[in-house]
Design a protein around this motif. Structure first.
Motif, PDB file in Angstrom:
ATOM      1  N   GLY A 190       1.034  -1.307   0.134  1.00 40.43           N
ATOM      2  CA  GLY A 190       0.242   0.011   0.080  1.00 40.43           C
ATOM      3  C   GLY A 190       0.854   1.421  -0.067  1.00 40.43           C
ATOM      4  N   ASP A 191       2.077   1.029   0.179  1.00 40.24           N
ATOM      5  CA  ASP A 191       2.820   2.213   0.658  1.00 40.24           C
ATOM      6  C   ASP A 191       4.032   2.703  -1.033  1.00 40.24           C
ATOM      7  OD1 ASP A 191       4.796   4.017   0.560  1.00 40.24           O
ATOM      8  OD2 ASP A 191       5.970   3.233   1.531  1.00 40.24           O
ATOM      9  N   ILE A 192       2.626   2.904  -2.225  1.00 41.24           N
ATOM     10  CA  ILE A 192       3.413   2.991  -3.385  1.00 41.24           C
ATOM     11  C   ILE A 192       4.280   4.474  -3.509  1.00 41.24           C
ATOM     12  CG2 ILE A 192       2.519   3.933  -5.644  1.00 41.24           C
ATOM     13  CD1 ILE A 192      -0.974   2.546  -3.918  1.00 41.24           C
ATOM     14  N   ASN A 193       4.322   5.711  -3.124  1.00 47.82           N
ATOM     15  CA  ASN A 193       5.100   7.215  -2.835  1.00 47.82           C
ATOM     16  C   ASN A 193       5.866   5.943  -2.121  1.00 47.82           C
ATOM     17  OD1 ASN A 193       4.101   7.226  -0.156  1.00 47.82           O
ATOM     18  ND2 ASN A 193       3.097   9.186  -1.067  1.00 47.82           N
ATOM     19  N   LEU A 194       6.306   5.393  -1.191  1.00 48.26           N
ATOM     20  CA  LEU A 194       7.868   4.719  -0.715  1.00 48.26           C
ATOM     21  C   LEU A 194       7.703   5.343  -0.261  1.00 48.26           C
ATOM     22  CD1 LEU A 194       9.621   3.642  -4.105  1.00 48.26           C
ATOM     23  CD2 LEU A 194       8.292   1.888  -2.898  1.00 48.26           C
ATOM     24  N   ASP A 195       7.316   5.956   0.641  1.00 42.23           N
ATOM     25  CA  ASP A 195       8.325   7.141   1.789  1.00 42.23           C
ATOM     26  C   ASP A 195       7.947   6.693   3.351  1.00 42.23           C
ATOM     27  OD1 ASP A 195       4.991   6.908   2.446  1.00 42.23           O
ATOM     28  OD2 ASP A 195       4.763   9.179   2.638  1.00 42.23           O
ATOM     29  N   GLY A 196       7.509   4.836   3.309  1.00 44.90           N
ATOM     30  CA  GLY A 196       6.768   4.396   4.725  1.00 44.90           C
ATOM     31  C   GLY A 196       6.073   5.013   5.797  1.00 44.90           C
ATOM     32  N   ALA A 240       1.111  -1.859  -5.404  1.00 48.27           N
ATOM     33  CA  ALA A 240      -0.034  -1.470  -4.852  1.00 48.27           C
ATOM     34  C   ALA A 240      -1.388  -2.319  -5.572  1.00 48.27           C
ATOM     35  CB  ALA A 240      -0.245  -0.446  -5.891  1.00 48.27           C
ATOM     36  N   ASP A 241      -0.540  -3.690  -5.784  1.00 45.70           N
ATOM     37  CA  ASP A 241      -1.967  -5.028  -5.608  1.00 45.70           C
ATOM     38  C   ASP A 241      -2.680  -5.207  -4.225  1.00 45.70           C
ATOM     39  OD1 ASP A 241      -3.473  -7.212  -6.581  1.00 45.70           O
ATOM     40  OD2 ASP A 241      -1.366  -7.805  -7.410  1.00 45.70           O
ATOM     41  N   LEU A 242      -2.541  -5.005  -3.825  1.00 54.26           N
ATOM     42  CA  LEU A 242      -3.452  -4.964  -2.194  1.00 54.26           C
ATOM     43  C   LEU A 242      -4.009  -6.400  -2.212  1.00 54.26           C
ATOM     44  CD1 LEU A 242      -2.972  -1.955  -1.692  1.00 54.26           C
ATOM     45  CD2 LEU A 242      -4.095  -2.491  -0.161  1.00 54.26           C
ATOM     46  N   ASN A 243      -4.115  -6.776  -3.108  1.00 51.18           N
ATOM     47  CA  ASN A 243      -5.031  -8.175  -2.985  1.00 51.18           C
ATOM     48  C   ASN A 243      -4.317  -9.245  -3.772  1.00 51.18           C
ATOM     49  OD1 ASN A 243      -5.675  -7.340  -5.767  1.00 51.18           O
ATOM     50  ND2 ASN A 243      -7.580  -8.119  -5.969  1.00 51.18           N
ATOM     51  N   GLN A 244      -2.649  -9.185  -4.015  1.00 49.67           N
ATOM     52  CA  GLN A 244      -1.662  -9.852  -4.740  1.00 49.67           C
ATOM     53  C   GLN A 244      -2.099 -10.897  -6.117  1.00 49.67           C
ATOM     54  OE1 GLN A 244       1.318  -9.938  -3.511  1.00 49.67           O
ATOM     55  NE2 GLN A 244       0.290  -7.990  -3.199  1.00 49.67           N
ATOM     56  N   ASP A 245      -3.399 -10.109  -7.144  1.00 47.50           N
ATOM     57  CA  ASP A 245      -3.969 -11.542  -7.851  1.00 47.50           C
ATOM     58  C   ASP A 245      -3.105 -10.543  -9.211  1.00 47.50           C
ATOM     59  OD1 ASP A 245      -5.216  -8.386  -8.661  1.00 47.50           O
ATOM     60  OD2 ASP A 245      -7.079  -9.508  -8.909  1.00 47.50           O
ATOM     61  N   GLY A 246      -2.214  -9.765  -9.192  1.00 51.29           N
ATOM     62  CA  GLY A 246      -1.262  -9.863 -10.266  1.00 51.29           C
ATOM     63  C   GLY A 246      -2.074  -8.580 -10.909  1.00 51.29           C
ATOM     64  N   VAL A 247      -2.655  -8.125 -10.602  1.00 47.35           N
ATOM     65  CA  VAL A 247      -2.726  -7.147 -11.714  1.00 47.35           C
ATOM     66  C   VAL A 247      -4.109  -5.865 -10.871  1.00 47.35           C
ATOM     67  CG1 VAL A 247      -5.774  -6.508 -12.697  1.00 47.35           C
ATOM     68  CG2 VAL A 247      -4.353  -8.534 -12.984  1.00 47.35           C
ATOM     69  N   LEU A 248      -3.080  -4.814 -11.351  1.00 47.87           N
ATOM     70  CA  LEU A 248      -3.521  -3.468 -10.557  1.00 47.87           C
ATOM     71  C   LEU A 248      -5.458  -2.870 -10.744  1.00 47.87           C
ATOM     72  CD1 LEU A 248      -0.721  -1.382 -10.337  1.00 47.87           C
ATOM     73  CD2 LEU A 248      -1.263  -2.403  -8.579  1.00 47.87           C
ATOM     74  N   ASN A 249      -6.635  -2.791 -10.423  1.00 49.89           N
ATOM     75  CA  ASN A 249      -7.174  -1.991 -10.942  1.00 49.89           C
ATOM     76  C   ASN A 249      -8.123  -1.224  -9.493  1.00 49.89           C
ATOM     77  OD1 ASN A 249      -8.759  -4.142  -9.070  1.00 49.89           O
ATOM     78  ND2 ASN A 249      -8.420  -5.477 -10.742  1.00 49.89           N
ATOM     79  N   ALA A 250     -10.101  -1.123 -10.733  1.00 53.27           N
ATOM     80  CA  ALA A 250     -10.512  -0.415  -9.042  1.00 53.27           C
ATOM     81  C   ALA A 250     -10.313  -1.380  -7.102  1.00 53.27           C
ATOM     82  CB  ALA A 250     -11.200  -0.876  -9.455  1.00 53.27           C
ATOM     83  N   TYR A 251     -10.280  -2.581  -7.462  1.00 49.91           N
ATOM     84  CA  TYR A 251     -10.220  -3.051  -6.358  1.00 49.91           C
ATOM     85  C   TYR A 251      -9.277  -2.872  -5.551  1.00 49.91           C
ATOM     86  CZ  TYR A 251     -11.544  -6.920  -2.816  1.00 49.91           C
ATOM     87  OH  TYR A 251     -11.941  -7.719  -2.004  1.00 49.91           O
ATOM     88  N   ASP A 252      -7.904  -3.004  -5.972  1.00 51.44           N
ATOM     89  CA  ASP A 252      -6.922  -2.665  -5.674  1.00 51.44           C
ATOM     90  C   ASP A 252      -7.092  -1.142  -4.690  1.00 51.44           C
ATOM     91  OD1 ASP A 252      -5.330  -4.755  -5.779  1.00 51.44           O
ATOM     92  OD2 ASP A 252      -5.282  -4.058  -7.832  1.00 51.44           O
ATOM     93  N   LEU A 253      -7.550   0.254  -5.449  1.00 53.90           N
ATOM     94  CA  LEU A 253      -7.974   0.968  -4.644  1.00 53.90           C
ATOM     95  C   LEU A 253      -8.825   1.023  -3.415  1.00 53.90           C
ATOM     96  CD1 LEU A 253      -7.297   4.125  -5.424  1.00 53.90           C
ATOM     97  CD2 LEU A 253      -9.057   4.207  -6.416  1.00 53.90           C
ATOM     98  N   VAL A 254      -9.676   0.238  -3.756  1.00 50.76           N
ATOM     99  CA  VAL A 254     -11.101   0.262  -2.626  1.00 50.76           C
ATOM    100  C   VAL A 254     -10.274  -0.658  -1.381  1.00 50.76           C
ATOM    101  CG1 VAL A 254     -13.084  -1.222  -2.069  1.00 50.76           C
ATOM    102  CG2 VAL A 254     -12.921   0.179  -4.052  1.00 50.76           C
ATOM    103  N   LEU A 255      -9.706  -1.432  -1.482  1.00 50.11           N
ATOM    104  CA  LEU A 255      -8.479  -1.985  -0.235  1.00 50.11           C
ATOM    105  C   LEU A 255      -7.852  -1.166   0.255  1.00 50.11           C
ATOM    106  CD1 LEU A 255      -8.489  -6.091  -2.243  1.00 50.11           C
ATOM    107  CD2 LEU A 255      -9.324  -4.612  -0.073  1.00 50.11           C
ATOM    108  N   THR A 315      -7.870   0.082   3.536  1.00 46.12           N
ATOM    109  CA  THR A 315      -6.892   0.312   4.850  1.00 46.12           C
ATOM    110  C   THR A 315      -5.901   1.641   5.534  1.00 46.12           C
ATOM    111  OG1 THR A 315      -5.514  -1.409   3.437  1.00 46.12           O
ATOM    112  CG2 THR A 315      -3.665  -0.185   5.100  1.00 46.12           C
ATOM    113  N   ILE A 316      -6.764   2.939   4.747  1.00 48.53           N
ATOM    114  CA  ILE A 316      -5.782   4.399   5.238  1.00 48.53           C
ATOM    115  C   ILE A 316      -7.230   4.527   6.090  1.00 48.53           C
ATOM    116  CG2 ILE A 316      -5.773   6.762   4.758  1.00 48.53           C
ATOM    117  CD1 ILE A 316      -4.964   5.437   1.734  1.00 48.53           C
TER     118      ILE A 316
END
Length: 61
Positions: A4-10, A38-53, A57-58
């Motif tokens: 989830g730390d996409i901008n790599l700031d920790g 960014a692949d929060l559900n670890q399915d190998g695809v970046l999509n809106a579901y990852d954004l929802v997760l 989390t936030i």
């Protein structure tokens, strides 16, 4: 690696959600490391579901 730390700031924050959203609407790019985080559900695809997760989390912090 902090999932989830996409901008790599920790930390996982709204900034990470903004980066993922920009990527999903084809307005931004992600490195391989960023895409992996960014692949929060670890399915190998970046999509809106990852954004929802990511937003859940936030919100649950």
């Amino acid at each position: 690696m902090l999932t989830g730390d996409i901008n790599l700031d920790g930390q996982v924050s709204v900034s990470d959600a903004v980066l993922l959203q920009k990527y999903l609407i084809k307005s931004g790019k992600l490195s391989a490391d960023q895409a992996d985080r960014a692949d929060l559900n670890q399915d190998g695809v970046l999509n809106a579901y990852d954004l929802v997760l990511l937003k859940q989390t936030i919100q649950n912090k």
